[in-house]
Write an enzyme that holds these catalytic residues in place. Structure first.
Site, short mmCIF file in Angstrom:
data_model
loop_
_atom_site.label_atom_id
_atom_site.label_comp_id
_atom_site.label_asym_id
_atom_site.label_seq_id
_atom_site.Cartn_x
_atom_site.Cartn_y
_atom_site.Cartn_z
N SER A 34 1.95 -1.76 -7.29
CA SER A 34 1.70 -2.99 -8.08
C SER A 34 0.57 -3.81 -7.44
O SER A 34 0.82 -4.90 -6.91
CB SER A 34 2.97 -3.81 -8.28
N LEU A 44 0.83 -1.21 0.00
CA LEU A 44 0.00 0.00 0.00
C LEU A 44 0.86 1.25 0.00
O LEU A 44 2.04 1.21 0.39
CB LEU A 44 -0.87 0.01 1.27
N1 LIG Z 1 -5.03 7.09 -6.85
C1 LIG Z 1 -3.83 6.77 -6.35
N2 LIG Z 1 -3.64 5.55 -5.80
C2 LIG Z 1 -2.43 5.23 -5.30
N3 LIG Z 1 -1.35 6.05 -5.31
C3 LIG Z 1 -1.49 7.28 -5.85
C4 LIG Z 1 -2.73 7.69 -6.39
N4 LIG Z 1 -2.58 8.96 -6.86
C5 LIG Z 1 -1.32 9.32 -6.64
N5 LIG Z 1 -0.64 8.32 -6.03
C6 LIG Z 1 0.82 8.37 -5.76
O1 LIG Z 1 1.40 7.52 -6.74
C7 LIG Z 1 2.21 6.53 -6.14
C8 LIG Z 1 1.84 5.13 -6.64
O2 LIG Z 1 2.25 4.94 -7.94
P1 LIG Z 1 2.58 3.49 -8.49
O3 LIG Z 1 3.14 3.67 -9.84
O4 LIG Z 1 3.40 2.79 -7.47
O5 LIG Z 1 1.11 2.83 -8.53
S1 LIG Z 1 0.68 1.49 -9.26
O6 LIG Z 1 1.69 0.46 -8.99
O7 LIG Z 1 0.58 1.74 -10.70
O8 LIG Z 1 -0.64 1.15 -8.69
C9 LIG Z 1 1.94 6.57 -4.65
O9 LIG Z 1 3.23 6.48 -4.09
P2 LIG Z 1 3.55 5.61 -2.78
O10 LIG Z 1 2.88 6.36 -1.68
O11 LIG Z 1 5.05 5.67 -2.69
O12 LIG Z 1 3.04 4.22 -2.95
C10 LIG Z 1 1.25 7.89 -4.40
O13 LIG Z 1 2.19 8.83 -3.95
N1 LIG Z 2 10.21 -0.93 8.93
C1 LIG Z 2 9.95 0.11 8.13
N2 LIG Z 2 10.29 0.05 6.81
C2 LIG Z 2 9.99 1.09 5.98
N3 LIG Z 2 9.38 2.24 6.39
C3 LIG Z 2 9.04 2.35 7.69
C4 LIG Z 2 9.31 1.29 8.60
N4 LIG Z 2 8.86 1.65 9.83
C5 LIG Z 2 8.34 2.88 9.68
N5 LIG Z 2 8.45 3.32 8.40
C6 LIG Z 2 7.98 4.63 7.92
O1 LIG Z 2 6.84 4.43 7.07
C7 LIG Z 2 6.82 5.43 6.06
C8 LIG Z 2 6.80 4.72 4.72
O2 LIG Z 2 6.75 5.68 3.68
P1 LIG Z 2 7.21 5.35 2.22
O3 LIG Z 2 8.53 4.66 2.21
O4 LIG Z 2 7.07 6.61 1.40
O5 LIG Z 2 6.10 4.28 1.77
P2 LIG Z 2 5.65 3.86 0.29
O6 LIG Z 2 6.84 4.03 -0.61
O7 LIG Z 2 5.21 2.44 0.43
O8 LIG Z 2 4.52 4.78 -0.06
C9 LIG Z 2 8.06 6.30 6.23
O9 LIG Z 2 7.70 7.46 6.96
C10 LIG Z 2 8.98 5.39 7.07
O10 LIG Z 2 9.87 6.13 7.88
#
Ligand SMILES: Nc1ncnc2c1ncn2[C@@H]1O[C@H](COP(=O)(O)OS(=O)(=O)O)[C@@H](OP(=O)(O)O)[C@H]1O
Ligand SMILES: Nc1ncnc2c1ncn2[C@@H]1O[C@H](COP(=O)(O)OP(=O)(O)O)[C@@H](O)[C@H]1O
Length: 207
Positions: A112, A39
């Protein structure tokens, strides 16, 4: 499988003389794809970059493909519909496959969300080269972290089709590694990945 129609049937595969095997010999390590899935806010980016930092310090050739960054370039034409996410993951899978041939340890950090696309990614790589790492974190905790403030916007209806809220996330049933980022520290999480890489002979076993 979900193969794209071949729109260039008159092209012929050119076999490289500098092969993956020769690159791996030169690098003195195997290449692999570490596929982080989970997520938004589950820790994919943080963990992938922290693992890369360790591997880089061991002298290995690495590269992180990160969702947010790739969506500014290679996939800037894509949104977050199911169809666009599938195309996003298809492009990343093919890119990761190229980097595998280039002898690099690639770490991908994309939500993904769909099992089928992750299975297709795995099927593109030789057995054992695709390592699926599920960054598990309960949705309420991801939402509480709300690293980028996106969950708040999604709950307010300002972002449509947000993963976990209004778009599905299909959990991996049998990942190579499942890391509970809610229970483990970042350092412990990194160590889990490093241990797996040692067990798989991608990193040399400790003397
Ligand atoms: N609708 C929606 N749903 C999920 N995420 C969103 C959306 N809009 C923007 N974002 C931002 O885009 C990042 C996810 O992109 P991805 O390329 O990893 O998504 S996917 O694998 O194609 O589902 C995701 O980054 P992460 O938080 O690092 O997962 C978000 O910052
Ligand atoms: N064990 C851990 N591994 C990775 N991130 C962690 C962990 N514990 C706490 N966190 C925190 O969770 C958050 C994860 O954010 P991020 O790496 O941007 O997630 P994603 O890329 O899945 O959106 C960060 O603020 C990070 O410091």
């Amino acid at each position: 499988m979900n193969k794209q129609p071949d729109k260039s049937p008159n092209t012929v595969w050119h076999r490289a003389t500098v092969t993956r095997q020769r690159r791996e010999q030169k690098n003195a390590h195997k290449s692999a794809v570490l596929w982080f899935t989970g997520l938004s806010g589950s820790g994919k980016s943080t963990l992938a970059h922290a693992v890369e930092e360790d591997l880089h310090q061991y002298g290995l050739n690495t590269f992180v493909l990160d969702g947010d960054n790739v969506r500014h370039g290679l996939c800037s034409d894509l949104g977050f519909s199911d169809k666009d996410r599938k195309e996003n993951i298809r492009r990343i899978s093919e890119t990761a496959k190229l980097l595998l041939e280039a002898g690099v340890i690639t770490l991908t950090a994309f939500i993904s969300p769909f099992k089928t696309e992750r299975a297709i990614a795995r099927s593109l790589m030789p057995d054992g080269d695709f390592i699926e790492i599920h960054c598990f974190c309960p949705l309420p905790v991801c939402e509480q972290r709300d690293v980028k403030g996106l969950y708040k916007k999604a709950r307010l209806g300002e972002i449509k089709e947000f993963t976990g809220i209004s778009s599905p996330y299909e959990e991996p049933e049998n990942p190579d590694l499942r890391i509970d980022t809610n229970l483990l520290t970042l350092e412990e999480s990194v160590q889990q990945v490093i241990s797996l890489l040692r067990a798989r002979n991608i990193l040399p076993a400790k003397e």
